[in-house]
Structure formats: structure tokens, C-alpha cells
Design a protein around this motif. Sequence first.
Motif, PDB file in Angstrom:
ATOM      1  N   PHE A  66       0.846  -1.193   0.000  1.00 33.98           N
ATOM      2  CA  PHE A  66       0.000   0.000   0.000  1.00 33.98           C
ATOM      3  C   PHE A  66       0.879   1.239   0.000  1.00 33.98           C
ATOM      4  CE2 PHE A  66      -2.529   3.267   2.201  1.00 33.98           C
ATOM      5  CZ  PHE A  66      -3.619   3.301   1.340  1.00 33.98           C
ATOM      6  N   ASP A  67       0.533   2.172  -0.881  1.00 32.41           N
ATOM      7  CA  ASP A  67       1.272   3.427  -0.938  1.00 32.41           C
ATOM      8  C   ASP A  67       0.478   4.484  -0.175  1.00 32.41           C
ATOM      9  OD1 ASP A  67       2.341   5.913  -1.601  1.00 32.41           O
ATOM     10  OD2 ASP A  67       3.042   5.186  -3.551  1.00 32.41           O
ATOM     11  N   PRO A  68       0.963   4.901   1.000  1.00 37.08           N
ATOM     12  CA  PRO A  68       0.186   5.846   1.817  1.00 37.08           C
ATOM     13  C   PRO A  68       0.010   7.205   1.137  1.00 37.08           C
ATOM     14  CG  PRO A  68       2.135   5.025   3.017  1.00 37.08           C
ATOM     15  CD  PRO A  68       2.245   4.549   1.606  1.00 37.08           C
ATOM     16  N   GLU A  69       0.864   7.528   0.157  1.00 35.42           N
ATOM     17  CA  GLU A  69       0.723   8.832  -0.517  1.00 35.42           C
ATOM     18  C   GLU A  69      -0.373   8.789  -1.584  1.00 35.42           C
ATOM     19  OE1 GLU A  69       4.740   9.497  -1.814  1.00 35.42           O
ATOM     20  OE2 GLU A  69       5.389   9.496   0.295  1.00 35.42           O
ATOM     21  N   THR A  70      -0.300   7.808  -2.465  1.00 35.97           N
ATOM     22  CA  THR A  70      -1.296   7.741  -3.550  1.00 35.97           C
ATOM     23  C   THR A  70      -2.568   7.018  -3.109  1.00 35.97           C
ATOM     24  OG1 THR A  70      -0.407   5.664  -4.369  1.00 35.97           O
ATOM     25  CG2 THR A  70       0.543   7.671  -5.289  1.00 35.97           C
ATOM     26  N   ARG A  71      -2.530   6.352  -1.973  1.00 38.17           N
ATOM     27  CA  ARG A  71      -3.642   5.564  -1.435  1.00 38.17           C
ATOM     28  C   ARG A  71      -3.995   4.397  -2.348  1.00 38.17           C
ATOM     29  NH1 ARG A  71      -3.418   6.640   3.341  1.00 38.17           N
ATOM     30  NH2 ARG A  71      -5.489   5.828   3.742  1.00 38.17           N
ATOM     31  N   ASP A  72      -3.047   3.926  -3.104  1.00 36.04           N
ATOM     32  CA  ASP A  72      -3.273   2.786  -3.999  1.00 36.04           C
ATOM     33  C   ASP A  72      -2.451   1.581  -3.556  1.00 36.04           C
ATOM     34  OD1 ASP A  72      -5.070   3.374  -6.070  1.00 36.04           O
ATOM     35  OD2 ASP A  72      -3.589   4.697  -7.001  1.00 36.04           O
ATOM     36  N   TYR A  73      -2.932   0.413  -3.949  1.00 35.46           N
ATOM     37  CA  TYR A  73      -2.146  -0.798  -3.746  1.00 35.46           C
ATOM     38  C   TYR A  73      -1.312  -1.091  -4.986  1.00 35.46           C
ATOM     39  CZ  TYR A  73      -3.438  -2.973   0.673  1.00 35.46           C
ATOM     40  OH  TYR A  73      -3.552  -3.286   1.993  1.00 35.46           O
ATOM     41  N   HIS A  74      -0.071  -1.442  -4.782  1.00 35.05           N
ATOM     42  CA  HIS A  74       0.748  -1.999  -5.851  1.00 35.05           C
ATOM     43  C   HIS A  74       0.679  -3.508  -5.679  1.00 35.05           C
ATOM     44  CE1 HIS A  74       2.571   1.846  -6.936  1.00 35.05           C
ATOM     45  NE2 HIS A  74       2.620   2.093  -5.648  1.00 35.05           N
ATOM     46  N   ILE A  75       0.373  -4.189  -6.737  1.00 30.04           N
ATOM     47  CA  ILE A  75       0.153  -5.634  -6.616  1.00 30.04           C
ATOM     48  C   ILE A  75       1.008  -6.393  -7.621  1.00 30.04           C
ATOM     49  CG2 ILE A  75      -1.568  -7.474  -6.842  1.00 30.04           C
ATOM     50  CD1 ILE A  75      -3.657  -5.288  -6.053  1.00 30.04           C
ATOM     51  N   LYS A  76       1.599  -7.458  -7.143  1.00 33.21           N
ATOM     52  CA  LYS A  76       2.345  -8.348  -8.024  1.00 33.21           C
ATOM     53  C   LYS A  76       1.803  -9.761  -7.841  1.00 33.21           C
ATOM     54  CE  LYS A  76       5.455  -5.733  -9.974  1.00 33.21           C
ATOM     55  NZ  LYS A  76       5.462  -5.593 -11.440  1.00 33.21           N
ATOM     56  N   ASP A  77       1.604 -10.458  -8.942  1.00 35.75           N
ATOM     57  CA  ASP A  77       1.004 -11.791  -8.828  1.00 35.75           C
ATOM     58  C   ASP A  77       2.050 -12.900  -8.945  1.00 35.75           C
ATOM     59  OD1 ASP A  77       1.646 -12.063 -11.478  1.00 35.75           O
ATOM     60  OD2 ASP A  77      -0.369 -11.625 -12.200  1.00 35.75           O
ATOM     61  N   LYS A  78       1.572 -14.128  -8.978  1.00 33.97           N
ATOM     62  CA  LYS A  78       2.527 -15.235  -8.969  1.00 33.97           C
ATOM     63  C   LYS A  78       3.278 -15.405 -10.291  1.00 33.97           C
ATOM     64  CE  LYS A  78      -0.822 -18.934  -9.829  1.00 33.97           C
ATOM     65  NZ  LYS A  78      -1.375 -20.181  -9.279  1.00 33.97           N
ATOM     66  N   ILE A  79       2.716 -14.854 -11.363  1.00 38.14           N
ATOM     67  CA  ILE A  79       3.439 -14.930 -12.646  1.00 38.14           C
ATOM     68  C   ILE A  79       4.713 -14.092 -12.554  1.00 38.14           C
ATOM     69  CG2 ILE A  79       3.339 -14.359 -15.099  1.00 38.14           C
ATOM     70  CD1 ILE A  79       0.347 -14.962 -15.003  1.00 38.14           C
ATOM     71  N   TRP A  80       4.574 -12.918 -11.947  1.00 35.73           N
ATOM     72  CA  TRP A  80       5.740 -12.069 -11.687  1.00 35.73           C
ATOM     73  C   TRP A  80       6.755 -12.832 -10.830  1.00 35.73           C
ATOM     74  CZ3 TRP A  80       6.339 -10.745  -6.438  1.00 35.73           C
ATOM     75  CH2 TRP A  80       7.406  -9.886  -6.156  1.00 35.73           C
ATOM     76  N   GLY A  81       6.248 -13.524  -9.811  1.00 37.04           N
ATOM     77  CA  GLY A  81       7.141 -14.270  -8.914  1.00 37.04           C
ATOM     78  C   GLY A  81       7.903 -15.361  -9.633  1.00 37.04           C
ATOM     79  N   LYS A  82       7.253 -15.953 -10.622  1.00 37.07           N
ATOM     80  CA  LYS A  82       7.919 -17.032 -11.359  1.00 37.07           C
ATOM     81  C   LYS A  82       8.999 -16.493 -12.295  1.00 37.07           C
ATOM     82  CE  LYS A  82       3.861 -19.935 -11.427  1.00 37.07           C
ATOM     83  NZ  LYS A  82       2.713 -20.319 -12.228  1.00 37.07           N
TER      84      LYS A  82
END
Length: 328
Positions: A172-188
Amino acid sequence: MIELQLVHSAHPLSKSAHSIPSASFLNNWSSSSLNTVSQESPAPPTSHEDSLFEFATTGEKGMMMKNRSMPDQILKPVRANEFNFYETVYPNCPQIQRFAPKYFGFKMKERPLVKLEDLTARYKRANILDIKMGHSTAGEKESDEKKEYRRKKDGATTSLPLAMRYAGLWLFDPETRDYHIKDKIWGKRLEAKDFFSTLDMYVSNQGKNSIEKRIGLIDKWMTKLEAIKQWIDSPNAQFRMYSSSLMFIYEGDDLDDVSCDLRMIDFSHVYPIRDGGRDDGYIKGLNNLMSYLADLKDMYTLSMHSEAGFDLEGEPLNIKDMSARPPE
Ligand SMILES: Nc1ncnc2c1ncn2[C@@H]1O[C@H](COP(=O)(O)OP(=O)(O)OP(=O)(O)O)[C@@H](O)[C@H]1O
Ligand SMILES: O=P(O)(O)O[C@@H]1[C@@H](O)[C@H](OP(=O)(O)O)[C@@H](OP(=O)(O)O)[C@@H](O)[C@H]1OP(=O)(O)O
């Protein structure tokens, strides 16, 4: 450094058809008899947790959702193995009760849904990291075809060299109030050399957390990891866990709040140890993870003691050099 992208779309792994055990799964450790059922709608995204769960899909099994009648619980659709785990292993294993989410029984809909403690419930905005443990994710009783599929996946990811891979990240970015999300494809796709800097990105929340907070989080997680290792690397550990994860959580909406947690999750492939050995894959992953966290703490400590960010030899702190360290 790894750049985070903001994901706006639904989880790329959401699937339209969902499968469940057909019947008599209670005593069937490796049921392969699956029925296709319609998807149960997740709770509307009225809170931050609900929106998180849009991304916390559960493969072909269906979607994890909030338990509307019990706001501190989630409902996880499970197959035979995980259902059996919660019904037969969990009640008899104090260590699992200590390290996994609380289990509140199940609900039988079109598919079995286990009621679990919502580990994010006490946070305003939970920052989550999911690390899949072990150098092999192939369950012992899976088909040869499935084992081969998983072996290839493990070999092409950090699972084989590091005995762990990233399976998801929510920041969570407290400035923009948005979540940055990475999924399992990124992890692979991540390489072993990126593991350390990614861990730094999570612990520091892309540099936003104070050094004190970062060190405080690491200290708490290390204590928990030591306890988990003490159990798993002992004759008391009765089973091996494949494709299981460690879920890291901390408060993302308050830079001074060091509330955090670390739990074992995902028990889809748990097998009793019958050969007198240990869960070497999980243990190797734990050792590497603790070693990375210790290095990260050293790096933060050094930077705290050095205004200009130089190490004791007067050289600039270099994340790349540290991440290049060969895994154990
Ligand atoms: N008890 C919990 N409380 C809150 N969030 C949870 C909990 N358990 C899991 N999650 C979230 O849901 C995600 C998926 O959980 P889990 O790995 O148990 O599901 P899964 O269906 O087995 O996943 P997959 O099949 O893709 O490996 C986790 O990364 C985590 O973000
Ligand atoms: O196909 P299944 O049996 O649903 O198993 C899934 C699946 O193998 C999935 O891999 P992928 O097909 O998305 O690559 C696994 O996720 P990872 O990519 O994180 O390995 C799931 O863990 C499997 O689910 P499960 O662990 O419940 O068998």
C-alpha cells in the motif's frame, strides 16, 4: 531495482470454471474426482480487504472471500487434501495451530469452504508478501504428468536454487492511497539475483518505511521463523509440506506502526513423513530466507549508522553485491 507496477485489472489467473471434490473427500487424501460448479460471488468490494481478495484467487478451486456473517474470517474453497488437513491434522497438531491461521470449521456449499482467521483483519491496510516454500512443489501422490509439470516450473523459477519463490505481493502506498500488486506470474519470472532486492522493496515499502520500522519488522519475523524452523527441523515434525507458503503481513497505512505477523498458509499438499527424514526443501528455504533477512537487517543497521549510506570500509552500500551472494 525492481519496479512495481500498479495493477488495475482483475487477477490474471481468475478462471471461469471452478472444480471441487465431488464426494467422500473426507478420507480420500488424493481425490481426483472433481466436479465443475458455478462460481459463488465474492463479497462486494466495500472495504480494502474485499478488494484484496479479488486478487487472492485460489486457482481452479474458486475465489477466497470474506465470511459475511463473521467479519474476521475468510472462507477458502478447498480440495480434498486441504480439507482433510484442516479436519484431521490441524486439531491434533499444536505447532500448526500456533503457526497457521485459526481454523473455525467448514461450511458445505457447492464445495467445501474452510473458515479461517482473516490475517489482514486487524490492519488498516495490510502489506502482504506470499513466499512459496521448498525446492519442489510436486506433491507425493500427484500424477506423473502433474509432477513433471511442477518440476519444470520449479526448475524455471527460484524454487529450485533458493527453495522459495514469491507467489504474490501487495504493497500500500500511503501517498497515492493505492495498492501496488504483483502476482505469482511475476514471482515465477524473478531470478535468484532479484530475491534480495525484492525483499528489501517489501520490508522498506519502496523506501518509505523508517529504518527503525524495517529493523523492528525483521526482528519479529526472525523470532517467528526461528520457532518454525525449530519445529520443522525436529523429529516432532510429522509431515512434509509441498507448495505451502509463508504469509508476511504488516501495517501499510501507518509508517510508525510496527504491527506485523507471519503465518504458514496453504496446506494443499501435506504428506506424513514415513521415511524418518525431514522436510529438507522447507528447511532449506527457511535457512535462505533467514539469511537474506539477516543481511537486510545488517544493511539497514549500517545505513542507520552512516549518514551518507557508506559501509564500514567507506564503500557505498550495494544491494547488488549482497544479492549476488550464492544461496546455501
Ligand atoms: N488466512 C488468511 N487471511 C488473509 N489472507 C489470506 C489467508 N490465507 C491466504 N490469504 C491470501 O490469499 C492468498 C492465497 O492463499 P492460498 O495460497 O492459501 O490459496 P491457494 O488457493 O491455495 O493458492 P494457489 O492455489 O494459487 O497456491 C495468499 O497469498 C494471501 O494473500
Ligand atoms: O492445477 P492445480 O491442481 O489447481 O494446482 C495449482 C496449479 O498447479 C498452480 O500452478 P499454475 O498452473 O498456476 O502454474 C499452482 O500455483 P503456482 O503457480 O503458485 O505453483 C497452485 O499452487 C496449484 O494449486 P494447489 O497447490 O492447490 O494444487
